[in-house]
Design a protein around this motif. Structure first.
Motif, PDB file in Angstrom:
ATOM      1  N   TYR A  64     -15.685 -21.755  -6.541  1.00  0.00           N
ATOM      2  CA  TYR A  64     -15.782 -21.742  -5.083  1.00  0.00           C
ATOM      3  C   TYR A  64     -16.708 -22.858  -4.620  1.00  0.00           C
ATOM      4  O   TYR A  64     -17.848 -22.967  -5.056  1.00  0.00           O
ATOM      5  CB  TYR A  64     -16.315 -20.400  -4.598  1.00  0.00           C
ATOM      6  N   THR A  80     -14.335 -23.211   1.095  1.00  0.00           N
ATOM      7  CA  THR A  80     -13.211 -22.765   0.265  1.00  0.00           C
ATOM      8  C   THR A  80     -12.110 -22.189   1.141  1.00  0.00           C
ATOM      9  O   THR A  80     -12.377 -21.396   2.056  1.00  0.00           O
ATOM     10  CB  THR A  80     -13.667 -21.705  -0.751  1.00  0.00           C
ATOM     11  N   TYR A 127     -11.739 -13.480  -1.413  1.00  0.00           N
ATOM     12  CA  TYR A 127     -12.616 -13.780  -0.287  1.00  0.00           C
ATOM     13  C   TYR A 127     -13.993 -13.136  -0.486  1.00  0.00           C
ATOM     14  O   TYR A 127     -15.030 -13.790  -0.270  1.00  0.00           O
ATOM     15  CB  TYR A 127     -11.997 -13.275   1.013  1.00  0.00           C
ATOM     16  N   CYS A 168     -15.847 -14.998  -3.010  1.00  0.00           N
ATOM     17  CA  CYS A 168     -16.228 -16.307  -2.478  1.00  0.00           C
ATOM     18  C   CYS A 168     -17.478 -16.208  -1.607  1.00  0.00           C
ATOM     19  O   CYS A 168     -18.395 -17.033  -1.709  1.00  0.00           O
ATOM     20  CB  CYS A 168     -15.058 -16.885  -1.678  1.00  0.00           C
ATOM     21  N   LYS A 169     -17.553 -15.187  -0.765  1.00  0.00           N
ATOM     22  CA  LYS A 169     -18.667 -15.048   0.179  1.00  0.00           C
ATOM     23  C   LYS A 169     -19.995 -14.804  -0.519  1.00  0.00           C
ATOM     24  O   LYS A 169     -21.059 -15.016   0.064  1.00  0.00           O
ATOM     25  CB  LYS A 169     -18.379 -13.926   1.175  1.00  0.00           C
ATOM     26  N   SER A 205     -20.581 -18.803  -1.452  1.00  0.00           N
ATOM     27  CA  SER A 205     -20.243 -19.921  -0.580  1.00  0.00           C
ATOM     28  C   SER A 205     -20.459 -19.567   0.885  1.00  0.00           C
ATOM     29  O   SER A 205     -20.165 -18.448   1.302  1.00  0.00           O
ATOM     30  CB  SER A 205     -18.781 -20.337  -0.788  1.00  0.00           C
ATOM     31  N   CYS A 215     -15.795 -19.469   3.724  1.00  0.00           N
ATOM     32  CA  CYS A 215     -14.601 -19.020   3.002  1.00  0.00           C
ATOM     33  C   CYS A 215     -13.557 -18.604   4.038  1.00  0.00           C
ATOM     34  O   CYS A 215     -13.831 -17.730   4.872  1.00  0.00           O
ATOM     35  CB  CYS A 215     -14.912 -17.838   2.090  1.00  0.00           C
TER      36      CYS A 215
END
Length: 228
Positions: A50, A54, A87, A90-91, A94, A97
């Motif tokens: 990620y 992203t 998701y 990812c969070k 990052s 997202c």
């Protein structure tokens, strides 16, 4: 006599093929061909994959009527769940997202795929502000073309593509055609049920597989003649 023999052979062959498709013995090889080249399901994405920005692109797969309501089919639900899980992961690492839901209305139902899927994406924990709807594409080729048009140049450092195994090989061809090289993540894999009696689901699986195989052949033909 020759015509009668030919008709008999054609009739018997048709019955055998029909049975082999419905009983799963021919449907499964067709699925294997369509899903060949797709990564295995259950993949894990390393946190380093990620980037700071992203994009997770989820492709639509139609809509169906259930109890008088337009809803995603089983394959669509699998894609939604997988995209939401990506998701959430990812969070954790990052700051930005986004989930791009791509799908128009090829079936000419009362709503597009993207708009129909949206409530389910939100229900899985993806905030509305992090969802981008692409609701005009009618084919996998248009999915790729329209997604490429809404991706700001250089903004997303990581691009992830989520779809079912049977669609992934063709989707990657189309995304590569528009200069994108997404990480493919399979949401689900289809399997035929082999047995003695024909099953409706096996005919459906065979239809899906043939659709994808014809689509791949069409892509290569169109590339050769300069249409793609």
């Amino acid at each position: 006599m020759l015509l009668r023999s030919a008709r008999t052979l054609i009739g018997v062959t048709t019955i055998v093929v029909f049975w082999a498709l419905g009983a799963g013995w021919l449907a499964q090889p067709l699925l294997d061909l369509a899903q060949r080249g797709a990564p295995p399901g259950g993949q894990t994405v390393a946190p380093a994959t990620y980037a700071a920005h992203t994009a997770i692109v989820m492709l639509g797969t139609g809509t169906i009527q259930r109890e008088g309501k337009l809803v995603p089919p089983t394959d669509g639900i699998a894609r939604i769940v997988k995209s939401a899980d990506l998701y959430a992961r990812c969070k954790r690492v990052s700051p930005v997202c986004h989930v791009i839901v791509s799908g128009g209305n090829p079936q000419q139902h009362e709503a597009t795929e993207a708009d129909t899927y949206l409530p389910y994406v939100l229900r899985e924990g993806v905030p509305r502000g992090d969802v981008i709807l692409e609701n005009t594409s009618l084919t996998t080729y248009e999915n790729a073309r329209n997604v490429s048009a809404i991706l700001p140049d250089g903004y997303y450092g990581s691009l992830i593509l989520v779809t079912s195994a049977f669609q992934m090989p063709r989707a990657l061809l189309d995304f590569h055609r528009f200069g994108m090289n997404p990480l493919p993540i399979v949401s689900n894999t289809r399997r035929a049920t082999r047995g003695l009696l024909p099953r409706r689901i096996n005919f459906f699986n065979a239809e899906i597989a043939l659709h994808e195989l014809i689509g791949i052949a069409q892509f290569h033909v169109y590339r050769q003649i300069g249409w793609f």
